[in-house]
Design a protein around this motif. Structure first.
Motif, short mmCIF file in Angstrom:
data_model
loop_
_atom_site.label_atom_id
_atom_site.label_comp_id
_atom_site.label_asym_id
_atom_site.label_seq_id
_atom_site.Cartn_x
_atom_site.Cartn_y
_atom_site.Cartn_z
N SER A 151 39.59 48.04 24.69
CA SER A 151 40.19 49.04 23.76
C SER A 151 41.92 49.09 24.12
CB SER A 151 39.77 50.49 24.34
OG SER A 151 40.02 50.78 25.50
N LYS A 152 42.33 47.91 24.74
CA LYS A 152 43.80 48.03 25.19
C LYS A 152 44.30 49.21 25.62
CE LYS A 152 44.34 43.67 23.68
NZ LYS A 152 42.92 43.50 23.40
N ALA A 153 43.33 49.76 26.81
CA ALA A 153 44.04 50.82 27.53
C ALA A 153 44.67 50.40 28.70
CB ALA A 153 42.86 51.70 28.18
N ILE A 154 44.91 49.12 28.87
CA ILE A 154 45.28 48.41 29.95
C ILE A 154 46.53 47.45 29.66
CG2 ILE A 154 45.44 47.02 32.12
CD1 ILE A 154 42.44 47.63 32.29
N GLY A 155 47.82 47.65 30.15
CA GLY A 155 48.77 47.00 29.53
C GLY A 155 49.12 45.54 30.42
N LEU A 156 50.15 45.52 31.11
CA LEU A 156 50.66 44.35 32.10
C LEU A 156 49.43 44.06 33.08
CD1 LEU A 156 54.14 44.87 31.79
CD2 LEU A 156 53.16 42.75 31.28
N ILE A 157 48.96 42.80 33.42
CA ILE A 157 48.10 42.78 34.56
C ILE A 157 48.51 41.66 35.53
CG2 ILE A 157 45.65 42.17 35.17
CD1 ILE A 157 44.76 42.76 32.20
N VAL A 158 48.72 41.85 36.75
CA VAL A 158 49.18 40.81 37.46
C VAL A 158 48.03 40.66 38.65
CG1 VAL A 158 50.39 42.41 39.05
CG2 VAL A 158 50.74 40.12 39.24
N PHE A 159 47.59 39.58 38.88
CA PHE A 159 46.35 39.28 40.01
C PHE A 159 46.74 38.32 40.81
CE2 PHE A 159 45.18 36.93 36.29
CZ PHE A 159 44.73 35.83 36.66
N GLU A 160 46.08 38.13 41.68
CA GLU A 160 46.05 36.80 42.80
C GLU A 160 44.96 35.93 42.50
OE1 GLU A 160 47.62 37.36 47.31
OE2 GLU A 160 45.42 37.07 47.34
N PHE A 161 45.45 34.58 42.93
CA PHE A 161 44.35 33.61 43.01
C PHE A 161 45.08 32.27 44.05
CE2 PHE A 161 47.40 32.16 39.70
CZ PHE A 161 47.41 30.77 39.86
N TYR A 162 43.87 31.62 44.47
CA TYR A 162 44.22 30.43 45.49
C TYR A 162 44.24 29.13 45.10
CZ TYR A 162 42.61 34.28 48.35
OH TYR A 162 42.46 35.53 49.11
N ARG A 163 43.67 28.80 43.63
CA ARG A 163 43.51 27.49 43.25
C ARG A 163 43.01 27.71 41.77
NH1 ARG A 163 39.13 24.01 46.25
NH2 ARG A 163 40.89 24.11 47.99
N PRO A 164 43.48 26.78 40.69
CA PRO A 164 43.00 26.78 39.34
C PRO A 164 41.47 26.91 39.14
CG PRO A 164 44.60 25.21 39.54
CD PRO A 164 44.37 25.67 40.99
N SER A 165 40.53 26.25 40.06
CA SER A 165 39.27 26.16 39.99
C SER A 165 38.77 25.64 41.17
CB SER A 165 38.82 25.41 38.85
OG SER A 165 39.29 24.14 38.94
N ASP A 166 37.46 25.96 41.25
CA ASP A 166 36.89 25.67 42.79
C ASP A 166 35.35 25.08 42.54
OD1 ASP A 166 37.45 25.87 46.08
OD2 ASP A 166 35.27 25.75 45.31
N LEU A 167 34.69 23.85 42.76
CA LEU A 167 33.48 23.52 42.50
C LEU A 167 32.46 24.55 43.25
CD1 LEU A 167 33.99 19.74 42.82
CD2 LEU A 167 33.79 20.92 40.94
N SER A 168 32.74 25.31 44.42
CA SER A 168 31.86 26.10 44.91
C SER A 168 31.80 27.34 44.25
CB SER A 168 32.13 26.00 46.53
OG SER A 168 33.60 26.76 46.35
N GLY A 169 32.60 27.68 43.45
CA GLY A 169 32.24 29.00 42.96
C GLY A 169 33.63 29.40 42.35
N THR A 170 33.57 30.87 41.72
CA THR A 170 34.82 31.35 40.99
C THR A 170 35.66 32.37 41.88
OG1 THR A 170 33.28 33.32 40.29
CG2 THR A 170 33.33 31.40 38.83
N ASN A 171 35.47 32.48 43.25
CA ASN A 171 36.12 33.39 43.89
C ASN A 171 37.48 32.94 44.11
OD1 ASN A 171 33.80 34.92 44.30
ND2 ASN A 171 33.22 34.14 46.36
N GLY A 172 38.49 33.66 43.96
CA GLY A 172 39.89 33.32 44.12
C GLY A 172 40.53 32.20 43.32
N THR A 173 39.64 32.16 41.98
CA THR A 173 40.31 30.96 41.08
C THR A 173 40.87 31.77 39.86
OG1 THR A 173 37.99 30.57 39.85
CG2 THR A 173 38.71 29.28 42.00
#
Length: 253
Positions: A190-212
């Motif tokens: 519904s576009k109730a959120i404007g700007l979003i900033v989030f943290e990550f550790y690497r673009p992708s990871d074979l072991s899962g999605t956490n922190g990617t």
């Protein structure tokens, strides 16, 4: 005259860098400071619904580092700081007690409305609901204990608090940022959120999605958001991880 000014500026910049290790940068460049860029995007009216940073959700507030920075630099009307770990929450309250705009809430934002477990490490900034991330796991020598915390979805919390829209959503949940995003599905749609900033550790990871990055990017793009810039806090010299942030904004209407 313009050339003389340009030459003098170049020489001065060189001397500053040579003597104290700093150099001047053009202030119009994106990707240096996410808060500067967020304030600029709002000020320039990239999206008509988000022209001021008045309401901020600080998810993974820790002891109030971001809340204090937000209050000092952009003075939002309301900063909702979410920190689920009780001992860390006590420090958050103590550090922000003089900041009238900061509202401290002792739970985390995720994709469920239930209790969950969180792993605590010697440094409180690494506390995470993920079993493991590219940078941390309970096998790490700095692991202390596991606690039970309360989690809610952003959609539910926004309704409970009566918040019509969030101008800036900052997420730093040590690998669980995608879960926070998934718990905001209705708000994103519904576009109730404007700007979003989030943290990550690497673009992708074979072991899962956490922190990617890629799974979060895919989710945000599916809801009509786009990447603005990346910010590097730290890069490990001996392994393929770092600490990065990404800034997204709604697509133009």
């Amino acid at each position: 005259m313009p050339n003389l000014v340009k030459d003098w500026t170049a020489r001065a910049s060189h001397q500053v860098q040579k003597k104290i290790g700093y150099r001047f940068l053009r202030t119009k460049r994106f990707g240096i400071d996410w808060l500067d860029d967020a304030a600029r995007i709002a000020r320039e009216g990239w999206h008509p619904s988000f022209t001021k940073l008045e309401v901020v959700f600080d998810v993974g507030a820790n002891i109030g580092q971001t809340a204090s920075k937000l209050a000092q630099r952009i003075s939002p009307k309301s900063i909702y700081s979410f920190e689920p770990v009780q001992s860390t929450f006590a420090q958050l309250e103590a550090n922000t007690k003089t900041l009238s705009s900061v509202h401290c809430l002792n739970y985390g934002l995720s994709d469920i409305n239930a209790n969950s477990s969180i792993h605590i490490y010697e440094s409180s900034v690494y506390a995470s609901t993920c079993d493991r991330t590219p940078v941390m796991s309970p096998e790490n020598e700095t692991f202390l204990r596991t606690e039970t915390i309360k989690l809610k979805t952003l959609d539910k919390v926004r309704s409970e608090l009566g918040v019509e829209k969030i101008d800036l959503l900052k997420i730093d949940t040590e690998g669980a940022d995608l879960r926070t995003i998934r718990g905001a599905r209705e708000s994103l749609q519904s576009k109730a959120i404007g700007l979003i900033v989030f943290e990550f550790y690497r673009p992708s990871d074979l072991s899962g999605t956490n922190g990617t990055l890629f799974p979060v990017d895919e989710t945000l793009v599916s809801h009509g958001y786009r990447l603005v810039a990346f910010y590097t806090d730290h890069v490990h010299p001996d392994r393929s991880t770092g600490i990065y942030n990404a800034l997204y904004t709604p697509e133009p209407e």
